[in-house]
Design a protein around this motif. Structure first.
Motif, PDB file in Angstrom:
ATOM      1  N   ARG A 125       0.834  -1.200   0.000  1.00 36.04           N
ATOM      2  CA  ARG A 125       0.000   0.000   0.000  1.00 36.04           C
ATOM      3  C   ARG A 125       0.872   1.254   0.000  1.00 36.04           C
ATOM      4  O   ARG A 125       0.596   2.241  -0.677  1.00 36.04           O
ATOM      5  N   ASP A 133       2.163   2.059  -3.390  1.00 36.36           N
ATOM      6  CA  ASP A 133       1.121   2.717  -4.186  1.00 36.36           C
ATOM      7  C   ASP A 133       1.071   4.205  -3.887  1.00 36.36           C
ATOM      8  O   ASP A 133       1.000   5.040  -4.786  1.00 36.36           O
ATOM      9  N   LYS A 171       2.018   7.326  -6.470  1.00 35.08           N
ATOM     10  CA  LYS A 171       1.063   8.336  -6.938  1.00 35.08           C
ATOM     11  C   LYS A 171       1.542   9.761  -6.688  1.00 35.08           C
ATOM     12  O   LYS A 171       1.051  10.705  -7.302  1.00 35.08           O
TER      13      LYS A 171
END
Lengths: 362, 328
Positions: free
Chosen positions: A172, A175, A179
């Motif tokens: 996570r 990610d 981004k």
């Protein structure tokens, strides 16, 4: 232009970011898999090393996705990796692909060549040098954040209450960092990631063994190549410390003067640069022994020359400094179950050794 | 008693022995060579060396052990650069060899592990000789004379190989007066036999391939038989020099034999697990295929290599050539 690059550990996040900010389309090769390896093995020389085969396979997969240019690094030897790009190019040509490989050699060797190659990438999209420098610095920061986050997982994983949770949280975090576009977003992703990891329920009663991971850079960094050894060890309750990070942030953060110190540590045993990470493997082992680590695992591709020399010398280092060293040579035949068994035996041995030392101390 | 200095009959011996022979003899130092390679020596080496090393390195351990009790010093210089070419050095196993030997073997006599790095300047070799001479208690003038003697012997050795198209071992025999230069046999084919001096010329591990090929009517050409100028001229055909001196010689010789000498076949001899050869072997293969369609065969040797297997393969290779030419 559609640009791809070697897949190694978590670095693809940064490379993708950099290529996209320069206005190109980044083709991220799929995470190396059995298919990648078998593609690579089929088309590589038999005795080339595992990284060579995985890279060739992953280039072929990227070409399938339409990559037009492959960016990679060269080297001045005597490790074979410095010649990879050239041979990869020849093999691709032989298979009828027109994809070009752009090889970046060290700027210290030929500065104009280096700058010329950068220019050939940034010029088509009218990116100026200053702008490029900005993108580069941001990408570097991104990589540092990823490395810092990853290093933390290896401390937390052996203590986690629910097996596998750290890995889930780490994915996570990746990610989140992926981004982040601006520096401010990156910094907040960093804080969020570190917080998420620290919030994982842990059992502080455990006293994990500490094992240092040394060896050849590609197999140390790429979990597919080393059969996910750091996660495996972590879930067996071992705290692992990796000697190589792409940004080497550990070295900056521990007032540790990088390469020169490593040479000094290695000097009584190996008095010559032998290419690759050979001298590092010796020096790092000495350092791990001094820092009180319980053991060291050396990772190397089968037929890797610098690491073979290092292995021969590590026997003596291990005896002299009383630190157990296990060498794992990896190739396309290495199976996970076999490695797991060897690791369990090694960890048992280290536990016994620690117990004995404690008994003596009492 | 004279100082005895031991030289292992392995690795660099096959390329540079005459220089050191001239040097040490002129200094009145007694030179002791290890015995010729045998099964026993190989087994000794295999037992002591790191398991993943290639057979020449294992063999080297055996040769050092053979000298252990016979000499005052073991001569084991660290080869880094022998011709000053930029970014060319030796295989990491050569670079770390003295350390590897010290780590895996115990109770050895002192090792002379002087660095040979001729990138440092044109007179570097003489400085190295001076340092070695000092260790053996010799003055500069004597060292200078010995250095000259070594150089002239080495030159003669290289000339013999080139002009007579004989192997280094045969050239050493000529130099030491054991035989006269002769290689006048009539041959049907000429083969390039490519590989490192220490794999091709060690009669034991190469199962005396050169002699066997000659018996089959094949003229054997090795990289040493090509002049330095011709080899350097091939360098520009490669996008980047290889990092390893011996591999460069092999690759350039391959290009020379393919493009200019027009040999009938190429046999590449490589040791199992050899790092540089993994690259070089493929590059020669691609070259041989692309340009002239020259038949190419790789022979991999290791500590288990059997004579019969190799003989069968070279016979088949030669027969195939004869078939192609309509000779059978």
């Amino acid at each position: 232009m559609k640009i791809t690059f070697p897949y190694m550990g978590t670095s693809h996040i940064t490379f993708k970011y950099l290529i996209e900010s320069l206005g190109h389309q980044a083709i991220v090769p799929p995470k190396p898999s059995k298919k990648t390896l078998s593609l690579g093995t089929q088309n590589s020389p038999e005795f080339s090393c595992l990284p060579f085969k995985i890279l060739l396979g992953s280039y072929l997969e990227a070409i399938e996705q339409g990559a037009e240019l492959i960016i990679t690094s060269g080297g001045k030897g005597p490790c074979r990796a410095g010649y990879y790009g050239i041979l990869h190019q020849k093999l691709l040509e032989g298979m009828g692909h027109s994809t070009r490989i752009l090889i970046f050699e060290s700027p210290f060797q030929n500065l104009f060549d280096f700058l010329g190659k950068i220019k050939s990438i940034i010029a088509p999209n009218k990116v100026g040098w200053l702008e490029f420098w900005g993108h580069y610095k941001r990408a570097w920061r991104k990589m540092q954040i990823i490395d810092e986050t990853e290093a933390l997982t290896y401390e937390i994983r052996p203590l986690e209450c629910n097996k596998g949770e750290t890995t889930k949280v780490f994915n996570r975090c990746l990610d989140l960092i992926d981004k982040a576009e601006t520096v401010a977003e990156m910094e907040s992703a960093r804080e969020q990631s570190l917080r998420l990891l620290r919030e994982i329920p842990v059992d502080n009663q455990r006293k994990p063994l500490k094992i240092g991971i040394i060896g050849e850079i590609y197999v140390v960094l790429e979990p597919f190549a080393n059969l996910d050894i750091q996660v495996t060890l972590g879930e067996m309750g071992v705290n692992t410390d990796r000697s190589i990070y792409l940004t080497d942030w550990t070295k900056e953060n521990t007032a540790f003067n990088g390469q020169r110190d490593i040479k000094k540590f290695a000097q009584p045993y190996l008095n010559e640069m032998i290419g690759g990470h050979g001298i590092n493997s010796i020096g790092e082992t000495v350092r791990y022994a001094q820092r009180g680590f319980h053991g060291v695992v050396q990772l190397a591709p089968f037929t890797c020359i610098p690491e073979i020399v290092a292995k021969g010398i590590l026997n003596k280092v291990s005896q002299d400094l009383n630190i157990p060293v296990m060498t794992v040579f990896l190739d396309e035949q290495t199976g996970k179950a076999g490695l797991q068994t060897r690791l369990e035996a090694f960890v048992d041995l280290l536990n016994h050794k620690r117990q004995r030392m404690e008994d003596i101390a009492i | 008693m004279k100082t005895r200095i031991g030289i292992p009959r392995a690795l660099a011996y096959f390329a540079y022995y005459p220089f050191w022979k001239g040097f040490f003899q002129s200094l009145q130092v007694e030179m002791v060579l290890s015995s010729e390679t045998s099964k026993g020596l190989l087994d000794l080496g295999v037992k002591e060396a790191v398991a993943d090393a290639c057979v020449p390195i294992k063999l080297f351990h055996g040769h050092v052990l053979d000298l252990q009790d016979k000499v005052d010093y073991i001569f084991l210089p660290r080869l880094i650069s022998v011709n000053g070419e930029q970014s060319v050095t030796f295989c990491p196993k050569f670079l770390g060899l003295p350390d590897l030997i010290k780590a895996s073997l115990t109770d050895l006599p002192p090792i002379i592990d002087e660095k040979i790095d001729l990138k440092k300047g044109p007179v570097e070799l003489f400085y190295i000789c001076t340092r070695i001479g000092r260790k053996l208690g010799q003055g500069s003038w004597k060292v200078w004379k010995a250095y000259r003697k070594g150089q002239s012997l080495q030159k003669e050795f290289e000339r013999l190989i080139r002009d007579g198209q004989i192997t280094p071992m045969e050239a050493i025999d000529v130099l030491e007066g054991r035989s006269t230069e002769q290689n006048q046999q009539e041959y049907k084919f000429a083969f390039a036999v490519l590989g490192f001096p220490y794999t091709i010329n060690d009669r034991f591990i190469s199962v005396d391939l050169v002699k066997k090929l000659r018996k089959l009517g094949v003229k054997v050409l090795t990289p040493e038989m090509v002049s330095k100028e011709k080899l350097s001229a091939q360098a520009k055909k490669l996008p980047k020099n290889l990092f390893w001196y011996f591999s460069n010689q092999v690759m350039r010789a391959a290009l020379y034999f393919i493009d200019e000498a027009k040999v009938d076949g190429i046999i590449h001899i490589t040791a199992f697990g050899c790092g540089p050869d993994a690259m070089v072997d493929k590059m020669i293969e691609l070259e041989a295929k692309a340009k002239e369609k020259i038949p190419f065969m790789t022979i991999t040797i290791d500590e288990h290599t059997g004579e019969a297997g190799i003989v069968t393969r070279i016979e088949a290779f030669v027969d195939m050539l004869k078939l192609r030419r309509g000779l059978i």
